[in-house]
Design an enzyme around this catalytic site. Structure first.
Site, PDB file in Angstrom:
ATOM      1  N   PRO A  54       0.993 -27.355  46.663  1.00  0.00           N
ATOM      2  CA  PRO A  54       1.004 -28.133  45.424  1.00  0.00           C
ATOM      3  C   PRO A  54       1.147 -27.304  44.159  1.00  0.00           C
ATOM      4  O   PRO A  54       0.604 -26.200  44.049  1.00  0.00           O
ATOM      5  CB  PRO A  54      -0.366 -28.832  45.445  1.00  0.00           C
ATOM      6  CG  PRO A  54      -1.216 -28.009  46.340  1.00  0.00           C
ATOM      7  CD  PRO A  54      -0.271 -27.453  47.389  1.00  0.00           C
ATOM      8  N   ASN A  55       1.890 -27.875  43.236  1.00  0.00           N
ATOM      9  CA  ASN A  55       2.116 -27.343  41.888  1.00  0.00           C
ATOM     10  C   ASN A  55       3.056 -26.146  41.847  1.00  0.00           C
ATOM     11  O   ASN A  55       3.443 -25.705  40.754  1.00  0.00           O
ATOM     12  CB  ASN A  55       0.788 -26.998  41.185  1.00  0.00           C
ATOM     13  CG  ASN A  55      -0.095 -28.213  41.024  1.00  0.00           C
ATOM     14  OD1 ASN A  55       0.337 -29.219  40.457  1.00  0.00           O
ATOM     15  ND2 ASN A  55      -1.307 -28.175  41.558  1.00  0.00           N
ATOM     16  N   ARG A 114       4.666 -23.073  34.704  1.00  0.00           N
ATOM     17  CA  ARG A 114       3.246 -23.287  34.969  1.00  0.00           C
ATOM     18  C   ARG A 114       2.485 -21.992  34.686  1.00  0.00           C
ATOM     19  O   ARG A 114       2.671 -20.993  35.400  1.00  0.00           O
ATOM     20  CB  ARG A 114       3.071 -23.663  36.441  1.00  0.00           C
ATOM     21  CG  ARG A 114       1.637 -23.749  36.873  1.00  0.00           C
ATOM     22  CD  ARG A 114       1.507 -23.784  38.379  1.00  0.00           C
ATOM     23  NE  ARG A 114       0.117 -23.907  38.750  1.00  0.00           N
ATOM     24  CZ  ARG A 114      -0.377 -23.667  39.959  1.00  0.00           C
ATOM     25  NH1 ARG A 114       0.429 -23.285  40.930  1.00  0.00           N
ATOM     26  NH2 ARG A 114      -1.649 -23.794  40.191  1.00  0.00           N
ATOM     27  N   TYR A 148       1.356 -16.743  36.596  1.00  0.00           N
ATOM     28  CA  TYR A 148       2.262 -16.893  37.731  1.00  0.00           C
ATOM     29  C   TYR A 148       3.663 -16.329  37.478  1.00  0.00           C
ATOM     30  O   TYR A 148       4.481 -16.320  38.390  1.00  0.00           O
ATOM     31  CB  TYR A 148       2.359 -18.374  38.123  1.00  0.00           C
ATOM     32  CG  TYR A 148       1.055 -18.925  38.670  1.00  0.00           C
ATOM     33  CD1 TYR A 148       0.533 -18.450  39.869  1.00  0.00           C
ATOM     34  CD2 TYR A 148       0.339 -19.908  37.984  1.00  0.00           C
ATOM     35  CE1 TYR A 148      -0.666 -18.936  40.371  1.00  0.00           C
ATOM     36  CE2 TYR A 148      -0.858 -20.402  38.472  1.00  0.00           C
ATOM     37  CZ  TYR A 148      -1.356 -19.909  39.674  1.00  0.00           C
ATOM     38  OH  TYR A 148      -2.545 -20.390  40.174  1.00  0.00           O
ATOM     39  N   ASN A 168       2.259 -20.533  51.442  1.00  0.00           N
ATOM     40  CA  ASN A 168       1.401 -20.510  50.260  1.00  0.00           C
ATOM     41  C   ASN A 168       0.819 -21.913  50.131  1.00  0.00           C
ATOM     42  O   ASN A 168       1.464 -22.826  49.615  1.00  0.00           O
ATOM     43  CB  ASN A 168       2.188 -20.126  49.000  1.00  0.00           C
ATOM     44  CG  ASN A 168       1.260 -19.978  47.787  1.00  0.00           C
ATOM     45  OD1 ASN A 168       0.104 -20.400  47.813  1.00  0.00           O
ATOM     46  ND2 ASN A 168       1.778 -19.382  46.719  1.00  0.00           N
ATOM     47  N   ALA A 215      -3.587 -24.592  46.099  1.00  0.00           N
ATOM     48  CA  ALA A 215      -4.983 -25.043  45.987  1.00  0.00           C
ATOM     49  C   ALA A 215      -5.542 -25.544  47.316  1.00  0.00           C
ATOM     50  O   ALA A 215      -6.746 -25.421  47.580  1.00  0.00           O
ATOM     51  CB  ALA A 215      -5.092 -26.133  44.921  1.00  0.00           C
ATOM     52  N   GLU A 247      -0.211 -15.940  55.391  1.00  0.00           N
ATOM     53  CA  GLU A 247      -0.674 -16.591  54.160  1.00  0.00           C
ATOM     54  C   GLU A 247      -0.229 -15.760  52.958  1.00  0.00           C
ATOM     55  O   GLU A 247      -0.330 -14.527  52.977  1.00  0.00           O
ATOM     56  CB  GLU A 247      -2.203 -16.689  54.193  1.00  0.00           C
ATOM     57  CG  GLU A 247      -2.787 -17.318  52.939  1.00  0.00           C
ATOM     58  CD  GLU A 247      -4.321 -17.397  52.991  1.00  0.00           C
ATOM     59  OE1 GLU A 247      -4.931 -16.965  53.992  1.00  0.00           O
ATOM     60  OE2 GLU A 247      -4.885 -17.901  51.997  1.00  0.00           O
ATOM     61  N   HIS A 264      -0.184 -15.575  48.529  1.00  0.00           N
ATOM     62  CA  HIS A 264      -0.485 -16.048  47.174  1.00  0.00           C
ATOM     63  C   HIS A 264       0.220 -15.142  46.175  1.00  0.00           C
ATOM     64  O   HIS A 264       0.278 -13.921  46.380  1.00  0.00           O
ATOM     65  CB  HIS A 264      -1.993 -16.047  46.898  1.00  0.00           C
ATOM     66  CG  HIS A 264      -2.752 -16.934  47.834  1.00  0.00           C
ATOM     67  ND1 HIS A 264      -2.775 -18.309  47.688  1.00  0.00           N
ATOM     68  CD2 HIS A 264      -3.462 -16.658  48.950  1.00  0.00           C
ATOM     69  CE1 HIS A 264      -3.490 -18.829  48.678  1.00  0.00           C
ATOM     70  NE2 HIS A 264      -3.917 -17.851  49.457  1.00  0.00           N
ATOM     71  N   ARG A 300      -9.929 -13.822  40.763  1.00  0.00           N
ATOM     72  CA  ARG A 300      -9.930 -14.995  39.877  1.00  0.00           C
ATOM     73  C   ARG A 300     -11.240 -15.770  40.017  1.00  0.00           C
ATOM     74  O   ARG A 300     -12.249 -15.216  40.431  1.00  0.00           O
ATOM     75  CB  ARG A 300      -8.686 -15.849  40.190  1.00  0.00           C
ATOM     76  CG  ARG A 300      -7.389 -15.076  39.920  1.00  0.00           C
ATOM     77  CD  ARG A 300      -6.163 -15.926  40.181  1.00  0.00           C
ATOM     78  NE  ARG A 300      -6.171 -17.131  39.342  1.00  0.00           N
ATOM     79  CZ  ARG A 300      -5.355 -18.165  39.531  1.00  0.00           C
ATOM     80  NH1 ARG A 300      -4.458 -18.134  40.515  1.00  0.00           N
ATOM     81  NH2 ARG A 300      -5.422 -19.221  38.754  1.00  0.00           N
TER      82      ARG A 300
HETATM   83  C1  DQA Z   1      -1.963 -19.629  44.396  1.00  0.00           C
HETATM   84  C2  DQA Z   1      -3.458 -19.395  44.118  1.00  0.00           C
HETATM   85  C3  DQA Z   1      -4.238 -20.674  44.236  1.00  0.00           C
HETATM   86  O1  DQA Z   1      -5.609 -20.435  43.957  1.00  0.00           O
HETATM   87  C4  DQA Z   1      -3.735 -21.709  43.257  1.00  0.00           C
HETATM   88  O2  DQA Z   1      -4.401 -22.935  43.438  1.00  0.00           O
HETATM   89  C5  DQA Z   1      -2.258 -21.888  43.311  1.00  0.00           C
HETATM   90  C6  DQA Z   1      -1.403 -20.728  43.513  1.00  0.00           C
HETATM   91  C7  DQA Z   1      -1.117 -18.370  44.188  1.00  0.00           C
HETATM   92  O3  DQA Z   1      -0.006 -18.351  44.697  1.00  0.00           O
HETATM   93  O4  DQA Z   1      -1.548 -17.440  43.496  1.00  0.00           O
HETATM   94  O5  DQA Z   1      -1.756 -22.986  43.111  1.00  0.00           O
HETATM   95  O6  DQA Z   1      -1.816 -20.021  45.761  1.00  0.00           O
END
Ligand code: DQA
Length: 143
Positions: A13-14, A21, A26, A77, A80, A101, A103, A110
């Protein structure tokens, strides 16, 4: 890897909003640019890298399951949902192919609610903190 030549890259998501964003966190690369760099990495190595994004937990579960059937490895990825989703964790545990995994940010540096990922214990490994390059490092690890 049972189905050589196909790797799924799945974004949660997002991440569709990347580029606009929270760019201080990011970066400015868009999801399409990241996806293209992954596909191009694959083209150079004869690997079919297929990219997906969903904001919906159940769709991400479906994609992980699909990757388990159609790919030889998955880069995920979970965004959240990494911190909250037992369903996504169970999907990663259920598939026979390795899941790396990813990120973009170093979540350990964080907010405390990002320190725990439910996925890490069932993933083959974890790459985080290197921005878009995290995806390429994960692809390299799968190869
Ligand atoms: C994320 C880190 C997560 O905590 C966050 O909710 C994201 C992006 C990252 O790629 O750094 O949406 O997965």
């Amino acid at each position: 890897m049972e189905r050589p030549g196909v790797i799924f890259v799945i974004h949660g998501p997002n991440l569709n909003l990347l580029g606009r964003r929270e760019p201080a966190l990011y970066g400015t690369a868009t999801l399409e640019e990241i996806d293209e760099s992954c596909r191009s990495w694959g083209r150079e190595r004869g690997i079919d890298v297929r990219t997906f994004q969903s904001n919906h937990e159940g769709e991400l579960v479906d994609l992980v399951q699909q990757g388990g059937d159609e790919a030889s490895g998955i880069v995920l990825n979970g965004a959240a949902y990494s911190h909250t989703s037992v369903a996504l964790r169970d999907a990663v545990a259920a598939v026979a192919v390795p899941v790396v995994e990813v990120h973009l940010t170093n979540t350990a540096a964080r907010e405390s609610f990002r320190h725990r990922s439910l996925l890490t214990a069932v993933a083959a490994g974890l790459v985080m903190g290197f921005g878009p390059r995290s995806y390429l490092l994960a692809l390299e690890a799968l190869r």
